[in-house]
Design a protein around this motif. Structure first.
Motif, PDB file in Angstrom:
ATOM      1  N   TYR A 109      15.687  16.708  -7.359  1.00  0.00           N
ATOM      2  CA  TYR A 109      14.398  17.222  -7.816  1.00  0.00           C
ATOM      3  C   TYR A 109      13.535  16.041  -8.236  1.00  0.00           C
ATOM      4  N   SER A 110      12.360  15.941  -7.633  1.00  0.00           N
ATOM      5  CA  SER A 110      11.449  14.856  -7.989  1.00  0.00           C
ATOM      6  C   SER A 110      10.493  15.320  -9.081  1.00  0.00           C
ATOM      7  N   TYR A 111      10.629  14.739 -10.280  1.00  0.00           N
ATOM      8  CA  TYR A 111       9.713  15.075 -11.366  1.00  0.00           C
ATOM      9  C   TYR A 111       8.326  14.510 -11.106  1.00  0.00           C
ATOM     10  N   THR A 112       8.268  13.406 -10.329  1.00  0.00           N
ATOM     11  CA  THR A 112       6.963  12.826  -9.987  1.00  0.00           C
ATOM     12  C   THR A 112       6.158  13.798  -9.124  1.00  0.00           C
ATOM     13  N   TYR A 113       6.830  14.365  -8.107  1.00  0.00           N
ATOM     14  CA  TYR A 113       6.105  15.224  -7.165  1.00  0.00           C
ATOM     15  C   TYR A 113       6.331  16.702  -7.446  1.00  0.00           C
ATOM     16  N   LYS A 114       7.142  16.988  -8.473  1.00  0.00           N
ATOM     17  CA  LYS A 114       7.402  18.363  -8.884  1.00  0.00           C
ATOM     18  C   LYS A 114       7.882  19.231  -7.735  1.00  0.00           C
ATOM     19  N   LYS A 115       8.815  18.688  -6.973  1.00  0.00           N
ATOM     20  CA  LYS A 115       9.412  19.498  -5.904  1.00  0.00           C
ATOM     21  C   LYS A 115      10.762  18.915  -5.509  1.00  0.00           C
ATOM     22  N   ALA A 155       0.855  -1.182   0.000  1.00  0.00           N
ATOM     23  CA  ALA A 155       0.000   0.000   0.000  1.00  0.00           C
ATOM     24  C   ALA A 155       0.884   1.222   0.000  1.00  0.00           C
ATOM     25  N   LYS A 156       0.519   2.196  -0.838  1.00  0.00           N
ATOM     26  CA  LYS A 156       1.293   3.433  -0.919  1.00  0.00           C
ATOM     27  C   LYS A 156       0.629   4.505  -0.069  1.00  0.00           C
ATOM     28  N   LYS A 157       1.452   5.451   0.353  1.00  0.00           N
ATOM     29  CA  LYS A 157       0.898   6.624   1.021  1.00  0.00           C
ATOM     30  C   LYS A 157       0.476   7.597  -0.065  1.00  0.00           C
ATOM     31  N   ALA A 158      -0.782   8.025  -0.013  1.00  0.00           N
ATOM     32  CA  ALA A 158      -1.259   8.959  -1.027  1.00  0.00           C
ATOM     33  C   ALA A 158      -0.501  10.261  -0.905  1.00  0.00           C
TER      34      ALA A 158
END
Lengths: 192, 192
Positions: free
Chosen positions: B97-103, A79-82
């Motif tokens: 830099y996380s492109y998934t979370y844009k931060k 399970a992932k953390k949203a």
């Protein structure tokens, strides 16, 4: 599990507030040979032949669950953390309270990867208040899957999470139950 | 690795923006038997006898790294994502830099669990822009440890992260390099 208790006593650190750090072998640096022997302990307690999916929670349960699933020849899912309030469709969801981060966390799991056909063993590295595992049980229930049991490496018995699961009659096993942890040392609960 | 490419083609989904979803066997539900065969592929490329620590990043690299470390008889350690600006001492840190979370994300690793004595293989499930792996390399450098190599399951070759590592002369291997992914299908790069 004697070996696990000895590692906790030898390598664990007790921080103020009865926080137990075992990050040298369980949940930061991971002793994967120990994970394998824990998998064997679980296999001595649960009927693994009935299990077709190992379920755990991101992130610290993944290493133990992966070694278990590898040894048992079945897949695992976590399970992932949203990460945002905008949660896409096709997901099971459970709301839990994280005492570590002092906030609500949403656990999510894609409906594709657990269904009513699955027979699930929940595996996690740590049980304190039991919120993460409560959330995982909810995901299993939402899927309509069968919960075969819950296997935990280290339970903080004095925080009540494990006892709540025992009281519910769930097939629950923790490999080491810590009854007390303070500056005087660590005391384990006698085996049930 | 032919088997991995076939699984990507058969079970992967290409979403708009060339996002490749392989969460049925790699990074949500995990096929741990496949992880084991990927470990064998890495062992055919890197000299594992020289490696004493597997390093990965939270969370999706953990399952692959754990199975690798288990099979090779060595520990693994994963860099955590810092949860707050108040980061305690005793940690290596890298900003990525996380492109998934844009931060920006800070990767942290306790100095206790990687030192100048270690010979490290970085293992991760996915390489796109390569920010996570760049951060892991920095952690190895901060520790003064020896970087033996970098093993990646799936590289998105068209995003440049892998080629930057190759250009740096690092001992780098990806088991499947995707050159193009769109609504017409997935094209792999020829083996180097």
């Amino acid at each position: 599990m004697q070996e696990l208790k000895e590692r906790i006593v030898k390598e664990g650190k007790v921080l103020p507030g009865s926080i137990i750090k075992v990050d040298g072998f369980l949940n930061h640096r991971v002793d994967c040979a120990l994970m394998s022997r824990m998998a064997d302990e679980f296999a001595g307690y649960f009927d693994i032949s009935k299990v077709d999916l190992v379920l755990t929670a991101e992130a610290s349960g993944i290493a133990l669950a992966a070694v278990c699933a590898y040894k048992w020849g079945i897949p695992m899912v976590y399970a992932k953390k949203a990460k945002s309030d905008n949660i896409e469709g096709g997901l099971y969801q459970s709301e839990i309270y994280s005492y570590t981060y002092k906030k609500k966390v949403t656990q999510i799991l894609s409906k594709e990867w657990m269904t009513e056909k699955n027979h699930v063993l929940i595996v996690d590295d740590f049980m304190a208040n039991g919120e993460a595992v409560r959330g995982l049980c909810e995901l299993v229930q939402q899927a309509g899957a069968e919960l075969i049991g819950i296997g935990i490496a280290v339970e903080k018995g004095f925080q009540g999470g494990g006892d709540r699961l025992r009281a519910m009659g769930l097939n629950y096993k923790a490999l080491a139950v810590i009854e007390k942890a303070d500056e005087t040392g660590i005391v384990f609960r006698e085996e049930d």
